[in-house]
Write a protein that holds these residues in place. Structure first.
Motif, PDB file in Angstrom:
ATOM      1  N   GLU A 110      27.868 -28.857  17.154  1.00 49.05           N
ATOM      2  CA  GLU A 110      26.564 -28.779  17.850  1.00 49.05           C
ATOM      3  C   GLU A 110      25.421 -29.299  16.887  1.00 49.05           C
ATOM      4  O   GLU A 110      25.180 -28.532  15.765  1.00 49.05           O
ATOM      5  N   SER A 111      24.568 -30.335  17.169  1.00 51.13           N
ATOM      6  CA  SER A 111      23.456 -30.749  16.621  1.00 51.13           C
ATOM      7  C   SER A 111      22.305 -29.832  16.716  1.00 51.13           C
ATOM      8  O   SER A 111      22.399 -28.923  17.691  1.00 51.13           O
ATOM      9  N   ALA A 141      23.863 -34.300  10.276  1.00 49.44           N
ATOM     10  CA  ALA A 141      23.136 -32.921   9.389  1.00 49.44           C
ATOM     11  C   ALA A 141      23.432 -31.937   9.623  1.00 49.44           C
ATOM     12  O   ALA A 141      23.077 -30.891   8.878  1.00 49.44           O
ATOM     13  N   THR A 142      24.378 -31.703  10.404  1.00 51.75           N
ATOM     14  CA  THR A 142      24.893 -30.226  10.813  1.00 51.75           C
ATOM     15  C   THR A 142      26.593 -30.053  10.335  1.00 51.75           C
ATOM     16  O   THR A 142      27.244 -31.158  10.392  1.00 51.75           O
ATOM     17  N   SER A 172      18.706 -28.590  17.974  1.00 50.87           N
ATOM     18  CA  SER A 172      17.976 -29.042  19.042  1.00 50.87           C
ATOM     19  C   SER A 172      16.679 -29.444  18.740  1.00 50.87           C
ATOM     20  O   SER A 172      16.350 -29.291  17.236  1.00 50.87           O
ATOM     21  N   SER A 210      24.957 -29.825   6.908  1.00 57.46           N
ATOM     22  CA  SER A 210      26.068 -30.572   6.295  1.00 57.46           C
ATOM     23  C   SER A 210      25.145 -30.664   4.719  1.00 57.46           C
ATOM     24  O   SER A 210      24.167 -30.567   4.671  1.00 57.46           O
ATOM     25  N   SER A 230      18.192 -33.810  13.504  1.00 62.33           N
ATOM     26  CA  SER A 230      18.672 -33.637  14.685  1.00 62.33           C
ATOM     27  C   SER A 230      20.001 -34.181  14.954  1.00 62.33           C
ATOM     28  O   SER A 230      20.551 -34.471  16.216  1.00 62.33           O
ATOM     29  N   SER A 231      20.318 -35.484  14.066  1.00 59.50           N
ATOM     30  CA  SER A 231      21.449 -35.935  14.222  1.00 59.50           C
ATOM     31  C   SER A 231      22.675 -35.195  13.837  1.00 59.50           C
ATOM     32  O   SER A 231      22.781 -34.221  12.864  1.00 59.50           O
ATOM     33  N   PRO A 232      23.843 -35.623  14.614  1.00 63.65           N
ATOM     34  CA  PRO A 232      25.009 -34.832  14.253  1.00 63.65           C
ATOM     35  C   PRO A 232      25.480 -34.951  12.699  1.00 63.65           C
ATOM     36  O   PRO A 232      26.098 -33.999  12.457  1.00 63.65           O
ATOM     37  N   GLY A 275      22.421 -32.983   5.638  1.00 61.83           N
ATOM     38  CA  GLY A 275      21.246 -32.199   6.208  1.00 61.83           C
ATOM     39  C   GLY A 275      20.619 -31.589   5.156  1.00 61.83           C
ATOM     40  O   GLY A 275      19.237 -31.401   4.936  1.00 61.83           O
ATOM     41  N   HIS A 291      24.581 -23.834   8.202  1.00 63.25           N
ATOM     42  CA  HIS A 291      24.457 -24.757   9.440  1.00 63.25           C
ATOM     43  C   HIS A 291      24.235 -26.225   9.033  1.00 63.25           C
ATOM     44  O   HIS A 291      24.491 -26.891  10.187  1.00 63.25           O
ATOM     45  N   ALA A 308      14.918 -28.649  15.010  1.00 65.65           N
ATOM     46  CA  ALA A 308      14.654 -29.897  13.770  1.00 65.65           C
ATOM     47  C   ALA A 308      13.426 -29.996  13.604  1.00 65.65           C
ATOM     48  O   ALA A 308      12.873 -30.141  12.308  1.00 65.65           O
TER      49      ALA A 308
END
Length: 451
Positions: A42-43, A37-38, A45, A72, A33-35, A75, A70, A49
């Motif tokens: 938008e992170s 990881a995406t 939800s 990264s 859910s951290s920024p 992630g 979606h 997660a």
């Protein structure tokens, strides 16, 4: 001191197993859910997660997002780490760390390992754990190297190596995640490799090895020395082979003239695709055909295979092939008027037969209950809901396209069902039930009419 003893008494092996999985899932959900990881702004939800973390830890493969699009690289690595822990087992990983530091494995820890591995006894459990870790890493490494050679024909070598490692770990652990959305506008998974015998063979072998269980793999590798297989291994292998062959024939016959699946393929291609779907259905999660385009008869047959699942002590779910074999054996025993269920000249204890019946009935009730719940919350065809529910329980990860359209309530329901499917309904029941005292008397036998 008293509190510590009380805590040890209350935390039984099943409870520790359940709590361990919950802790890993929430840790994974926090990271996903951290920024970081995406790949977008938008992170994820928290619900999404939690869903993805549960699916990865429970090696299911159902996804409310496309990981390749979606997520990264961070992630994807978090997802892969959860898959590895969930497949091998967090207790196994903890034991590895303890062994590296020369820590003695206590009796309580051996009981937890026995519960986690579905092993019949504590004898040789630590030795088995060492083998599990060694075999897993070795098989995943070989799979990664072989897949890298093939992927290097379609993409730069460094990306091919990353894809090889990711999909080898995901496949062997029967998770079924793919990241092909990373190189395409939309992901079609392994469907583009439906006619590739090299990819098909590697993926099927990885799924099969992950699905038969570490106890069976250990038996097979030591066969040259011992010249014998345990009863467990014989039942797992014979039942698995039967289900694969039977599943291949059924899928081949049902889909032969379906223009959306097998019809366009060559004759060898039809057989290979049928075999692949038969192997992957019971827990693999990777498909080379569009499941939503299959005939309803095939989809329902796949539901049965997903419900049966893989072997005990493996990375797969379901009621397990040994449970299925015992049920079939019990039916034949009763039909012939015999008393004992016998496999390979060995009698199966009645307690094991009762456990198999209990597990199957609990699993059936779970699937039916969650299917009814999703029938209320989701506006979709009943068969696709039943398919999704069984896939979540059997940790198969195959979908007819419903996963990404689930409502928030539906996501929570499927998340909980994936968790139940991985730890097993009996383990949860043991964890929630207080320790029972052995009864000091037995009731008189009563008569009841059956059938």
């Amino acid at each position: 001191m008293k509190k510590k003893k009380l805590l040890r008494f209350l935390l039984t092996p099943p409870k520790i197993l359940v709590l361990g999985f919950v802790l890993i899932i929430f840790t994974g959900a926090f990271l996903l859910s951290s920024p970081l990881a995406t790949s977008g702004v938008e992170s994820l939800s928290f619900v999404n997660a939690i869903f993805m973390a549960t699916s990865a830890t429970c090696v299911t493969g159902l996804a409310v997002i496309d990981p390749g699009i979606h997520l990264s690289t961070f992630g994807e690595l978090v997802l892969l780490f959860l898959v590895q822990i969930g497949g091998i087992g967090f207790t196994t990983m903890a034991t590895l760390i303890a062994l590296l530091f020369n820590k003695r494995i206590s009796l309580k820890e051996r009981l937890i390992l026995q519960q986690a591995m579905n092993h019949g006894s504590m004898e040789g459990i630590v030795r088995l754990i060492r083998k599990v870790i060694l075999y897993s890493l070795l098989i995943e490494l070989i799979g990664a190297i072989l897949l890298t050679f093939r992927f290097a024909m379609d993409m730069p070598f460094w990306k091919a190596a990353y894809f090889g490692i990711f999909h080898s770990i995901s496949t062997f652990n029967n998770a079924g995640f793919d990241i092909f959305g990373n190189i395409r506008e939309f992901s079609i998974g392994f469907n583009s490799y439906v006619n590739d015998p090299y990819i098909n063979l590697i993926i099927m072998v990885l799924i099969f090895l992950g699905g038969i269980g570490f106890i069976v793999i250990s038996d097979l590798l030591s066969y040259r020395e011992t010249r014998k297989l345990s009863l467990h291994s014989k039942i797992v292998l014979s039942t698995s082979v039967f289900l694969i062959v039977f599943g291949t024939l059924v899928i081949y016959m049902f889909e032969y003239s379906n223009q959306n699946t097998l019809q366009a393929l060559s004759e060898p291609g039809k057989l290979m695709a049928s075999l692949f779907q038969s192997v992957t259905t019971r827990s693999g999660g990777i498909t080379t055909l569009d499941i939503a385009s299959m005939r309803q008869s095939t989809q329902f047959f796949m539901i049965i295979l997903m419900f049966i699942g893989a072997a005990p002590g493996s990375t797969g779910g379901g009621i397990k092939v040994t449970t299925f074999a015992i049920l079939i054996g019990a039916v034949f025993t009763m039909a012939r008027g015999k008393e004992d269920v016998v496999f390979f000249r060995y009698r199966i204890a009645k307690e094991v037969v009762y456990k198999a019946i209990t597990l199957t009935l609990l699993s059936f009730i779970l699937v039916i209950a969650f299917t009814m719940l999703l029938s209320v919350t989701e506006d979709h065809h009943f068969l696709s809901i039943l398919f999704e529910t069984t896939s979540a329980f059997g940790t198969s990860g195959i979908t007819m396209g419903l996963t990404q359209q689930l409502s928030p309530v539906g996501k929570v329901a499927i998340t909980f069902l994936m968790f139940l499917g991985r730890i097993g309904p009996l383990t949860l029941a043991y964890a929630l039930t207080p320790k029972q005292q052995k009864p000091t008397f037995r009731y008189p036998e009563g008569k009841i009419t059956i059938g």
